[in-house]
Structure formats: C-alpha cells, structure tokens
Design a protein around this motif. Structure first.
Motif, PDB file in Angstrom:
ATOM      1  N   GLU A  91      -2.674  -1.962  -9.261  1.00 43.50           N
ATOM      2  CA  GLU A  91      -2.180  -3.344  -9.363  1.00 43.50           C
ATOM      3  C   GLU A  91      -1.526  -3.784  -8.050  1.00 43.50           C
ATOM      4  O   GLU A  91      -1.730  -4.917  -7.591  1.00 43.50           O
ATOM      5  N   LEU A  92      -0.729  -2.896  -7.447  1.00 44.09           N
ATOM      6  CA  LEU A  92      -0.102  -3.227  -6.162  1.00 44.09           C
ATOM      7  C   LEU A  92      -1.164  -3.413  -5.072  1.00 44.09           C
ATOM      8  O   LEU A  92      -1.038  -4.292  -4.210  1.00 44.09           O
ATOM      9  N   LEU A  93      -2.199  -2.601  -5.095  1.00 42.31           N
ATOM     10  CA  LEU A  93      -3.267  -2.732  -4.103  1.00 42.31           C
ATOM     11  C   LEU A  93      -4.018  -4.049  -4.285  1.00 42.31           C
ATOM     12  O   LEU A  93      -4.459  -4.653  -3.294  1.00 42.31           O
ATOM     13  N   ALA A  94      -4.150  -4.493  -5.527  1.00 39.99           N
ATOM     14  CA  ALA A  94      -4.765  -5.805  -5.768  1.00 39.99           C
ATOM     15  C   ALA A  94      -3.889  -6.913  -5.195  1.00 39.99           C
ATOM     16  O   ALA A  94      -4.395  -7.887  -4.609  1.00 39.99           O
ATOM     17  N   GLN A  95      -2.564  -6.775  -5.345  1.00 33.54           N
ATOM     18  CA  GLN A  95      -1.650  -7.750  -4.736  1.00 33.54           C
ATOM     19  C   GLN A  95      -1.782  -7.752  -3.218  1.00 33.54           C
ATOM     20  O   GLN A  95      -1.749  -8.810  -2.580  1.00 33.54           O
ATOM     21  N   ALA A  96      -1.939  -6.570  -2.634  1.00 31.08           N
ATOM     22  CA  ALA A  96      -2.082  -6.462  -1.179  1.00 31.08           C
ATOM     23  C   ALA A  96      -3.347  -7.168  -0.709  1.00 31.08           C
ATOM     24  O   ALA A  96      -3.343  -7.855   0.319  1.00 31.08           O
ATOM     25  N   ARG A  97      -4.437  -7.030  -1.466  1.00 33.78           N
ATOM     26  CA  ARG A  97      -5.685  -7.722  -1.095  1.00 33.78           C
ATOM     27  C   ARG A  97      -5.531  -9.231  -1.221  1.00 33.78           C
ATOM     28  O   ARG A  97      -6.131  -9.993  -0.458  1.00 33.78           O
ATOM     29  N   GLY A  98      -4.703  -9.660  -2.177  1.00 30.56           N
ATOM     30  CA  GLY A  98      -4.467 -11.095  -2.318  1.00 30.56           C
ATOM     31  C   GLY A  98      -3.642 -11.657  -1.174  1.00 30.56           C
ATOM     32  O   GLY A  98      -3.877 -12.780  -0.712  1.00 30.56           O
TER      33      GLY A  98
ATOM     34  N   CYS B 211       0.833  -1.209   0.000  1.00 27.41           N
ATOM     35  CA  CYS B 211       0.000   0.000   0.000  1.00 27.41           C
ATOM     36  C   CYS B 211       0.866   1.257   0.000  1.00 27.41           C
ATOM     37  O   CYS B 211       0.556   2.246  -0.681  1.00 27.41           O
ATOM     38  N   GLU B 212       1.951   1.230   0.774  1.00 36.46           N
ATOM     39  CA  GLU B 212       2.852   2.380   0.809  1.00 36.46           C
ATOM     40  C   GLU B 212       3.483   2.614  -0.567  1.00 36.46           C
ATOM     41  O   GLU B 212       3.584   3.760  -1.036  1.00 36.46           O
ATOM     42  N   ASP B 213       3.906   1.537  -1.221  1.00 31.64           N
ATOM     43  CA  ASP B 213       4.461   1.673  -2.568  1.00 31.64           C
ATOM     44  C   ASP B 213       3.396   2.180  -3.542  1.00 31.64           C
ATOM     45  O   ASP B 213       3.697   2.982  -4.444  1.00 31.64           O
ATOM     46  N   ALA B 214       2.160   1.715  -3.359  1.00 32.10           N
ATOM     47  CA  ALA B 214       1.073   2.150  -4.235  1.00 32.10           C
ATOM     48  C   ALA B 214       0.812   3.648  -4.087  1.00 32.10           C
ATOM     49  O   ALA B 214       0.575   4.355  -5.082  1.00 32.10           O
ATOM     50  N   LEU B 215       0.868   4.144  -2.869  1.00 28.68           N
ATOM     51  CA  LEU B 215       0.660   5.577  -2.647  1.00 28.68           C
ATOM     52  C   LEU B 215       1.764   6.399  -3.306  1.00 28.68           C
ATOM     53  O   LEU B 215       1.506   7.483  -3.842  1.00 28.68           O
ATOM     54  N   SER B 216       2.990   5.890  -3.261  1.00 25.24           N
ATOM     55  CA  SER B 216       4.095   6.593  -3.920  1.00 25.24           C
ATOM     56  C   SER B 216       3.885   6.645  -5.430  1.00 25.24           C
ATOM     57  O   SER B 216       4.126   7.675  -6.072  1.00 25.24           O
ATOM     58  N   LEU B 217       3.420   5.538  -6.008  1.00 24.92           N
ATOM     59  CA  LEU B 217       3.147   5.518  -7.440  1.00 24.92           C
ATOM     60  C   LEU B 217       1.993   6.444  -7.804  1.00 24.92           C
ATOM     61  O   LEU B 217       2.042   7.137  -8.827  1.00 24.92           O
ATOM     62  N   ALA B 218       0.956   6.459  -6.965  1.00 24.19           N
ATOM     63  CA  ALA B 218      -0.191   7.321  -7.233  1.00 24.19           C
ATOM     64  C   ALA B 218       0.211   8.794  -7.200  1.00 24.19           C
ATOM     65  O   ALA B 218      -0.306   9.610  -7.974  1.00 24.19           O
ATOM     66  N   ALA B 219       1.135   9.128  -6.290  1.00 23.41           N
ATOM     67  CA  ALA B 219       1.613  10.514  -6.217  1.00 23.41           C
ATOM     68  C   ALA B 219       2.353  10.909  -7.491  1.00 23.41           C
ATOM     69  O   ALA B 219       2.432  12.100  -7.821  1.00 23.41           O
ATOM     70  N   LYS B 220       2.888   9.912  -8.216  1.00 21.31           N
ATOM     71  CA  LYS B 220       3.573  10.169  -9.490  1.00 21.31           C
ATOM     72  C   LYS B 220       2.638   9.984 -10.684  1.00 21.31           C
ATOM     73  O   LYS B 220       3.090   9.855 -11.823  1.00 21.31           O
TER      74      LYS B 220
ATOM     75  N   ALA C  58       0.998   7.426 -11.489  1.00 17.52           N
ATOM     76  CA  ALA C  58       1.009   6.068 -12.030  1.00 17.52           C
ATOM     77  C   ALA C  58      -0.109   5.262 -11.360  1.00 17.52           C
ATOM     78  O   ALA C  58       0.143   4.291 -10.637  1.00 17.52           O
ATOM     79  N   VAL C  59      -1.352   5.664 -11.616  1.00 19.81           N
ATOM     80  CA  VAL C  59      -2.498   5.072 -10.929  1.00 19.81           C
ATOM     81  C   VAL C  59      -2.718   3.598 -11.303  1.00 19.81           C
ATOM     82  O   VAL C  59      -2.993   2.782 -10.416  1.00 19.81           O
ATOM     83  N   PRO C  60      -2.637   3.201 -12.588  1.00 21.17           N
ATOM     84  CA  PRO C  60      -2.835   1.775 -12.906  1.00 21.17           C
ATOM     85  C   PRO C  60      -1.868   0.861 -12.161  1.00 21.17           C
ATOM     86  O   PRO C  60      -2.264  -0.199 -11.657  1.00 21.17           O
ATOM     87  N   GLN C  61      -0.595   1.267 -12.109  1.00 19.10           N
ATOM     88  CA  GLN C  61       0.386   0.453 -11.380  1.00 19.10           C
ATOM     89  C   GLN C  61       0.070   0.431  -9.886  1.00 19.10           C
ATOM     90  O   GLN C  61       0.244  -0.604  -9.222  1.00 19.10           O
ATOM     91  N   ALA C  62      -0.396   1.557  -9.360  1.00 17.32           N
ATOM     92  CA  ALA C  62      -0.764   1.617  -7.946  1.00 17.32           C
ATOM     93  C   ALA C  62      -1.932   0.685  -7.658  1.00 17.32           C
ATOM     94  O   ALA C  62      -1.934  -0.047  -6.655  1.00 17.32           O
TER      95      ALA C  62
END
Length: 385
Positions: free
Chosen positions: A202-209, A185-194, A196-200
């Motif tokens: 994707e990371l959040l989907a991995q976190a839910r898994g 989630c922390e990495d996803a927030l960093s990507l979203a700040a840049k 890069a929402v689709p990649q963010a």
C-alpha cells in the motif's frame, strides 16, 4: 569668621583645570582602547588570511577582551572554533551571545543559526534539531529546514523527513516528490521485514502516486509480489516500469525474466526486454535475454551467441568472460586458469559507482552510503559508464 572671596576666585580656575585634565585622560584612554581593539582585530584577520588559525584565535580573543560588546568579534571567534573542530568552545561563544539582553534580533537569529551549526558539526543531532527548529520564521528558515531534513534522513526518521520535505515543497524550495517517494519506500521495506507485506504494498502504491516516473516503487513492489508468488502481478508491475523509466529496467531485468518463466510469459517478456536492450544496451538485460532464450527452447550455444553480438556492438570484458565460460578452447586444460583470471579482472567492472562522489558498491543503492545523495547511482555497471 568671614568668608574670603579670593579663595573662590582661586578655586574656580583650579577646578576647571582638574576637569579638563580628567577629560583628556579619559579621552586618551578611550583612544588607546579603540586603537588596541582594531589592531588586534586586523592582526587576527591577517593571521586568518595566512591560514594561521591558532594565532588568529589568540588575536580575536584579545580583541574580544578589549571590546566585549562587539558581536562581530564573537561571531568570528565562534566560526574559527568550529572550523578547528573545537565545538565546545564554539558553543560557549554563541551561547554567550544569546544570553546578552542587548543583542539585536538580527544578531540573535544569526547566533542561533551558528549554535545549530556547532551542534550539527559536533554530531549532537538532538540538540542541533532543537536549535534548528527555533529558526522557523527567520531568514535562516530555508537553511534550517535543509539541515533538519539531513538529520531526519541520517537518523532514518522517514515520517519526520517527509513532513519537512512537504513543507519545503509547499514553500517553493524545490521539488521533493521523488524524495518523498523514497521515504515511503523505506517505510515499506521496514514493514516487509516485519512480514506486513499488504501494508508495504500500500505504501509503495502511494509512492507511485506521488512520483509516477520514479522507478524504485515499481521495482520494490515487483520484488515483494514475486516473493509472495504473485509472478503475474510482478510482471505487470515491471511492464509499467519499462514504460515510465526504461533506463532503469536493467535493475529488474533478471527478476522479470524469473517471474516470466514462472508465469509462462516468456515470449511477451522476451519481446519487451529485446526492445529495451536496443534502446538501452545493458549487461543485466543481456543476461535476462540469454536466460529467456534458453527458456524458449534455444540451445545454450544459440542463446550464448548474444554475448558475441554484444561484443560486436561494444567492447565488454564481462561479456567476453561470460561467453568464454561456455566455450571449448583449443587447450581446454588451461580453461579454468584463464577463466579465473578473466572473472577476477571483470569483477570490479560489475560494480555500481556514485556519480556524485565516486563511491563504488557491489549492489545498487538509491541513497549513496558515501555522500548521502539520492539517485546518484546510474543504473549501469562501471564497465558501461
């Protein structure tokens, strides 16, 4: 010149006497030194028990000088220096131990661990990291991994933290799936700040898994989807949150209400939030219900009756202040002053409080800024605890 054997007969007793005298002198010296070393050691121990650390350090230094080969005295001295905050002196003691060729493997590993703690306490994270990595495969391995995990979290090096957490999980040191989800989630927030929402996402989907019952990935994903105008998917994501972590729905109740109004899913969302409120009454869910009731066509007065119903269920200064804000008082000219006083009194009650250290904040934190604990904030305001 003839050799006189009488001199030999006289010399033998003399040589025996001198040897005996020399051995007695060495024995006395050895006993004296041995008496001095334990005496200084026990004197230092006595000072330590009486919390006289300065005197204890002086006594242990004296003991080390008398018996420089005793590793236990070095360990005691180094630990005292660390406790006093004299990290440079502690480092010198433990590095001196590590430089000794005659040090046993057990003591060498112990000294390496003590040196890592010195660097950690001194805030020299890079040197502490290097020292802790050398403890892999030793009896201090588990402690070293925990310390490394703290270092990587503190420096926000989430990939390294995830790698250590995975190794600890595989070694049976505990379950770290929820924490690994936080790292994603922390990495996803960093990507979203840049941007890069689709990649963010994707990371959040991995976190839910990794951690299906952890609420954060659902909440962060719904927020990103709503920002992208995908309110329908945001509503679906929060509906999943209501199923897997209903106690945390309060953190996303008002965003859910906003997305539901944007997507014309008011009736469905109102029903879900009503059921959640009955199970887990919350001020945030209450606010969402009021806004959804108004969106469904209820008058402001009717919608605001929910505040009164909440007060019947449990006393709440926050709910009382929200209800009075829309009421006409008998002396309406005094309403602004009364309202200002109520809002001022209720403001501290709307904060969140860490259950581990008591740190209070206006916003909700997944990791406490005070004690660095994860998931230590209840999903409730201070007034509701």
């Amino acid at each position: 010149m003839e050799f006189d054997i009488s001199w030999l007969l006289l010399g033998l007793p003399l040589a025996f006497f001198l040897g005996w005298a020399a051995s007695r002198f060495d024995l006395r010296q050895w006993r004296l030194e041995n008496r001095q070393a334990p005496k200084a050691y026990f004197k230092g121990l006595n000072f330590l028990l009486n919390e006289q650390q300065d005197q204890a350090i002086d006594a242990f230094i004296e003991a080390v000088q008398n018996d420089p080969d005793t590793s236990e005295l070095h360990f005691a001295l180094g630990n005292l220096f660390r406790r006093r905050g004299e990290y440079e002196r502690a480092v010198r003691v433990h590095e001196h131990l590590l430089s000794r060729a005659d040090l046993s493997r057990t003591d060498r590993e112990r000294a390496q661990h003590a040196l890592a703690l010195d660097f950690l306490k001194a805030g020299l994270l890079d040197r502490a990291e290097a020292a802790l990595q050398k403890l892999e495969g030793t009896p201090f391995e588990n402690q070293a991994r925990l310390a490394l995990l703290a270092i990587y979290e503190r420096s926000r090096d989430w990939p390294q933290a995830a790698a250590i957490a995975q190794r600890m999980d595989q070694a049976g040191q505990g379950r770290f799936n929820t924490r690994q989800a936080h790292y994603l989630c922390e990495d996803a927030l960093s990507l979203a700040a840049k941007q890069a929402v689709p990649q963010a996402l994707e990371l959040l989907a991995q976190a839910r898994g990794i951690a299906p019952d952890a609420p954060r990935a659902y909440i962060e994903a719904a927020r990103l989807l709503a920002q992208q105008g995908q309110h329908d998917q945001a509503c679906d994501m929060l509906a999943q949150l209501a199923d897997v972590a209903p106690s945390h729905l309060a953190l996303a109740a008002q965003p859910w209400a906003a997305s539901a109004q944007a997507q014309n899913r008011v009736a469905e969302t109102l029903q879900r939030l009503e059921a959640s409120y009955q199970e887990h009454p919350s001020l945030d869910v209450l606010e969402a219900l009021v806004s959804l009731s108004q969106a469904q066509g209820a008058s402001e007065a009717t919608a605001r009756e929910r505040y009164v119903q909440h007060l019947e269920r449990e006393p709440s200064l926050v709910a009382a202040a929200r209800w009075i804000a829309g009421e006409k008082l008998a002396h309406e000219q005094f309403h602004p002053q009364v309202q200002r006083a109520l809002d001022h009194a209720a403001k501290p009650l709307t904060r969140y409080r860490c259950a581990a250290c008591g740190f209070e904040a206006k916003q909700y934190f997944w990791q406490c800024p005070g004690c660095q604990s994860w998931d230590s904030y209840p999903a409730k305001r201070v007034e509701e605890l």
